[in-house]
Design a protein around this motif. Structure first.
Motif, short mmCIF file in Angstrom:
data_model
loop_
_atom_site.label_atom_id
_atom_site.label_comp_id
_atom_site.label_asym_id
_atom_site.label_seq_id
_atom_site.Cartn_x
_atom_site.Cartn_y
_atom_site.Cartn_z
N GLU A 132 22.46 -55.91 16.99
CA GLU A 132 21.12 -55.91 17.56
C GLU A 132 20.20 -55.14 16.64
O GLU A 132 20.42 -53.94 16.40
N ARG A 176 13.15 -59.96 23.32
CA ARG A 176 14.51 -60.21 23.76
C ARG A 176 14.55 -61.13 24.99
O ARG A 176 15.44 -61.99 25.11
N PRO A 211 16.84 -56.00 19.80
CA PRO A 211 17.35 -55.04 20.79
C PRO A 211 16.86 -55.35 22.20
O PRO A 211 15.85 -56.03 22.39
#
Length: 302
Positions: free
Chosen positions: A225, A205, A199
């Motif tokens: 995600e 990320r 996410p």
């Protein structure tokens, strides 16, 4: 006898408090004694051990190498003594430790640490929170948890917090065993199959985005995600999707051969995993023992 008979419990408790705070006057206030008395206690302990435990830098006391080693054992010994005293009073609680666990530590490191804590301090209750990085950092700042175990927060999030490094862990690209395109270069593979990404709130990320930018794939739109093992594993098992995820999350699946790792060809997809806690606040019974067990568990895992 290895330890000098003159070393008393008061010496150890004073040393542990000074090591935590780094300031004699602050510890003296907390313990309700004068600073000269506390200084004498510390000097007595160093004389009995025959080695300096701190060096002075400006107004702070910094642990020496010997002091750092001694601290590890002192904190664990004090927690075990407290737990032993509590065990003599069935039904009493030695303490409650509230800990937030990020996915990278949730599947392998932390369960072992939690079970070890149960062995050595059965009267300590461990309350466990899980969730995304930003959520757990907020709980830590608000005093709703005492410790966060997982990826190191960004520098902008570290005001008022402290981080103790445990180990470096890579972010890996994984797929189900027998994936038909597993031998393709990552850039080719990622253009042909659904991609599962961590996410936007996950600390990993950003390096994944940087990796994709290096492949000229900035505009890649993920199909899903998630950083949750059960969800990611289920998606990969029933499709040709691939997943960017911390290796610690899928370590057991990789060892069993349920998932395979697809080489990314870069070394920067990694980051520090460790213990994040508030720099100041009232002592939490059991917290130092939990942190020490996490450090021991990380060494055993390496």
């Amino acid at each position: 006898m290895i330890m000098h008979a003159g070393i008393k419990l008061r010496h150890l408790r004073a040393f542990a408090a000074i090591a935590d705070e780094g300031n004699l006057s602050a510890v003296a206030r907390m313990q309700g004694i004068t600073q000269p008395a506390l200084s004498r206690t510390l000097a007595e302990l160093e004389d009995l051990l025959g080695t300096p435990l701190f060096r002075r830098e400006n107004r702070r006391l910094i642990l020496t190498q010997q002091g750092t080693l001694f601290r590890r054992h002192v904190h664990q010994a004090l927690q075990l003594l407290d737990a032993g005293a509590a065990a003599l009073r069935p039904g009493t609680m030695a303490g409650i430790v509230r800990v937030g666990i990020l996915p990278t530590a949730a599947t392998r490191l932390f369960p072992r640490v939690a079970l070890r804590l149960r062995e050595v301090a059965p009267e300590t209750l461990l309350q466990i929170e899980t969730g995304p990085h930003t959520y757990l950092v907020r709980l830590l700042r608000d005093g709703q948890i005492d410790l966060m175990i997982g990826r190191m927060p960004d520098a902008g999030e570290m005001a008022g917090l402290a981080f103790q490094h445990l180990y470096e862990e890579p972010v890996v690209l994984v797929a189900r065993a027998g994936h038909p395109l597993a031998d393709q270069p990552p850039a080719t593979l990622l253009r042909q199959v659904p991609v599962v990404m961590p996410p936007e709130t996950a600390i990993i990320r950003r390096p994944v985005n940087e990796y994709l930018a290096g492949l000229n794939m900035i505009g890649l739109r993920p199909a899903f995600e998630t950083a949750a093992l059960a969800i990611g594993r289920g998606i990969l098992a029933d499709s040709d999707a691939v997943w960017f995820i911390s290796r610690g999350v899928v370590g057991a699946e990789l060892e069993r051969g349920d998932l395979i790792q697809i080489p990314t060809g870069v070394g920067y997809l990694s980051g520090a995993v460790g213990l994040t806690h508030r720099q100041s606040g009232p002592p939490v019974p059991g917290l130092q023992l939990l942190m020490q067990l996490a450090q021991d568990g990380a060494r055993d895992q390496a």
